[in-house]
Design an enzyme around this catalytic site. Sequence first.
Site, PDB file in Angstrom:
ATOM      1  N   ASP A 205      46.418 -18.552  39.359  1.00 51.04           N
ATOM      2  CA  ASP A 205      45.334 -19.431  39.819  1.00 51.04           C
ATOM      3  C   ASP A 205      44.780 -18.912  41.151  1.00 51.04           C
ATOM      4  O   ASP A 205      45.503 -18.880  42.148  1.00 51.04           O
ATOM      5  CB  ASP A 205      45.897 -20.850  39.980  1.00 51.04           C
ATOM      6  CG  ASP A 205      44.808 -21.893  40.145  1.00 51.04           C
ATOM      7  OD1 ASP A 205      43.626 -21.530  40.222  1.00 51.04           O
ATOM      8  OD2 ASP A 205      45.163 -23.087  40.198  1.00 51.04           O
ATOM      9  N   ASP A 206      43.540 -18.469  41.151  1.00 48.85           N
ATOM     10  CA  ASP A 206      42.884 -18.003  42.390  1.00 48.85           C
ATOM     11  C   ASP A 206      43.520 -16.736  42.954  1.00 48.85           C
ATOM     12  O   ASP A 206      43.538 -16.529  44.176  1.00 48.85           O
ATOM     13  CB  ASP A 206      42.899 -19.093  43.480  1.00 48.85           C
ATOM     14  CG  ASP A 206      41.927 -20.227  43.212  1.00 48.85           C
ATOM     15  OD1 ASP A 206      41.451 -20.346  42.071  1.00 48.85           O
ATOM     16  OD2 ASP A 206      41.657 -21.008  44.144  1.00 48.85           O
TER      17      ASP A 206
ATOM     18  N   CYS B 276      38.269 -22.885  38.206  1.00 45.48           N
ATOM     19  CA  CYS B 276      39.463 -23.336  37.468  1.00 45.48           C
ATOM     20  C   CYS B 276      39.273 -23.943  36.080  1.00 45.48           C
ATOM     21  O   CYS B 276      39.641 -23.357  35.067  1.00 45.48           O
ATOM     22  CB  CYS B 276      40.219 -24.351  38.323  1.00 45.48           C
ATOM     23  SG  CYS B 276      40.773 -23.706  39.908  1.00 45.48           S
TER      24      CYS B 276
ATOM     25  N   HIS C 122      44.691 -29.426  34.179  1.00 48.21           N
ATOM     26  CA  HIS C 122      43.335 -29.462  34.744  1.00 48.21           C
ATOM     27  C   HIS C 122      42.242 -29.519  33.686  1.00 48.21           C
ATOM     28  O   HIS C 122      41.147 -28.961  33.871  1.00 48.21           O
ATOM     29  CB  HIS C 122      43.111 -28.250  35.668  1.00 48.21           C
ATOM     30  CG  HIS C 122      42.062 -28.494  36.717  1.00 48.21           C
ATOM     31  ND1 HIS C 122      41.387 -27.480  37.363  1.00 48.21           N
ATOM     32  CD2 HIS C 122      41.559 -29.644  37.221  1.00 48.21           C
ATOM     33  CE1 HIS C 122      40.531 -27.989  38.219  1.00 48.21           C
ATOM     34  NE2 HIS C 122      40.618 -29.308  38.154  1.00 48.21           N
TER      35      HIS C 122
ATOM     36  N   ASP D 224      42.718 -17.035  36.612  1.00 44.03           N
ATOM     37  CA  ASP D 224      41.655 -17.906  36.081  1.00 44.03           C
ATOM     38  C   ASP D 224      40.306 -17.652  36.744  1.00 44.03           C
ATOM     39  O   ASP D 224      39.265 -18.081  36.253  1.00 44.03           O
ATOM     40  CB  ASP D 224      42.040 -19.383  36.204  1.00 44.03           C
ATOM     41  CG  ASP D 224      42.051 -19.884  37.639  1.00 44.03           C
ATOM     42  OD1 ASP D 224      42.237 -19.082  38.579  1.00 44.03           O
ATOM     43  OD2 ASP D 224      41.873 -21.109  37.829  1.00 44.03           O
ATOM     44  N   ASN D 225      40.324 -16.969  37.884  1.00 40.57           N
ATOM     45  CA  ASN D 225      39.081 -16.590  38.594  1.00 40.57           C
ATOM     46  C   ASN D 225      39.490 -15.671  39.736  1.00 40.57           C
ATOM     47  O   ASN D 225      40.685 -15.458  39.978  1.00 40.57           O
ATOM     48  CB  ASN D 225      38.308 -17.821  39.108  1.00 40.57           C
ATOM     49  CG  ASN D 225      39.152 -18.812  39.881  1.00 40.57           C
ATOM     50  OD1 ASN D 225      39.445 -19.915  39.383  1.00 40.57           O
ATOM     51  ND2 ASN D 225      39.595 -18.456  41.077  1.00 40.57           N
TER      52      ASN D 225
END
Length: 445
Positions: A35-36, A75, A133, A275-276
């Site tokens: 994540d990130d 996200c 999420h 995810d990004n």
Amino acid sequence: MNRLFCSFLLLATSASGLYAGEQSTKPNILIILADDLGYADLGFQGCKDIPTPNLDQLAARSLRCTNGYVSHPFCSPTRAGLLTGRYQQRFGHENNPAWLPEDAKAGLPLSQRTIADVLRLAGYRTGCVGKWHLGAHPSFHPNRRGFDHYFGILGGGHLYLPNAKGGVEYSIPLDRNGKKEEFKGHLTDVFGREAADFVKDNKARPWMLYLAFNAPHTPLQPSAKSLERVKGIEDEKRRNYAGLVVGMDDAIGVVLDALRESGQEEDTMVIFLSDNGGPTEVTNSRNFPLRGAKGSIFEGGVRIPFLISWPARLPKGKDFAEPISSLDILPTAAALARTKVDGPIDGVDLMPHLKGEKKGPPHERLFWRTNGGVTWAVREGNWKLASPTKGIMLLFDLKTDIGESEDLAASRTEVVRRLMQAYEDWNRDNVAPLFQSPGAKSKKQ
Ligand code: CA
């Protein structure tokens, strides 16, 4: 009963068929989502100051997809695309849902089937560990979206330490198949152990595990043990972020060890991605050499570290350079499970490409769009047309300019026109966003 069983077998063998020379067992599928995570913040991506030995070892037995993308620069929409194999704009999921357990609209629309729905029907045991999420309302719960087993955080992030202070969404108890549960220790370690247990417990049958860490997303709360490993990093923000990356790498090591020790490494496809891109200003993560960060349709927002490993079937330690997307995970997994996917799909089965049987790009074009078209981009071959602000269009040749620094729009007007038209054609099949991100009016996405 017998007749039902027979027709199920018929269905299972008539779909999509075996690849030449392959045995009849269905491989397990382990999807690990960070994540990130910054594009440049792993050893195998060239990082020097954050040790990631477990992911580096995974990379050594994987195809490293150097043009690997997610379908969104932040996200929740990325997860909606990954789990459905469809551009999330097709069904209005292009913002983050607010933490509203009474809101039955803000989440992954119930009209959409997930990768877990598909694989479960194909006889897989399906698990999800970590960040969900995709809606706080009970109807969006992972157990209702095809996952036999769920353990994790239902919101967009969480405190990593049980005694830390934070807002409601980040402090809610963990959820184990619909029941609340407290945790001890560091959350990333907890997720690693849970995933390792799932891997060991389900050895007897094919399984799919979607392991979605909230690390290294904020809050920057690494364990003392992880922080010790990066104490040489002077900048405090980056040091704490690096501690989260190291902690995630350790937890991934625990899962991969479980895979090896239980004799399942050869016949498990492991996919790792973020995810990004990294939110560079927030965490001092790095996306070098890419332009932009989380939230942006420049490469730094959507091009991510992307590994695909299947020791029994795929080349190891090589680069795969054709553009691919997180949307491809579902159709690839469905083909491995030898089942068909009903309904429309935007991803493609990557196996023939990864094995070198099919030449050329798996996708003619890839598209991105945020919040109904506020920003958008399209990639075709090495061309990328990017509209980072309404009315502005920039054209880049990613082959010579991965950092998107030289706008060629004025000199290549025919390419601009073609890609604009392609975007408009693609966009025609999209719908307006079903819900807005929390605080969308006051803050940039
Ligand atoms: Ca993220």
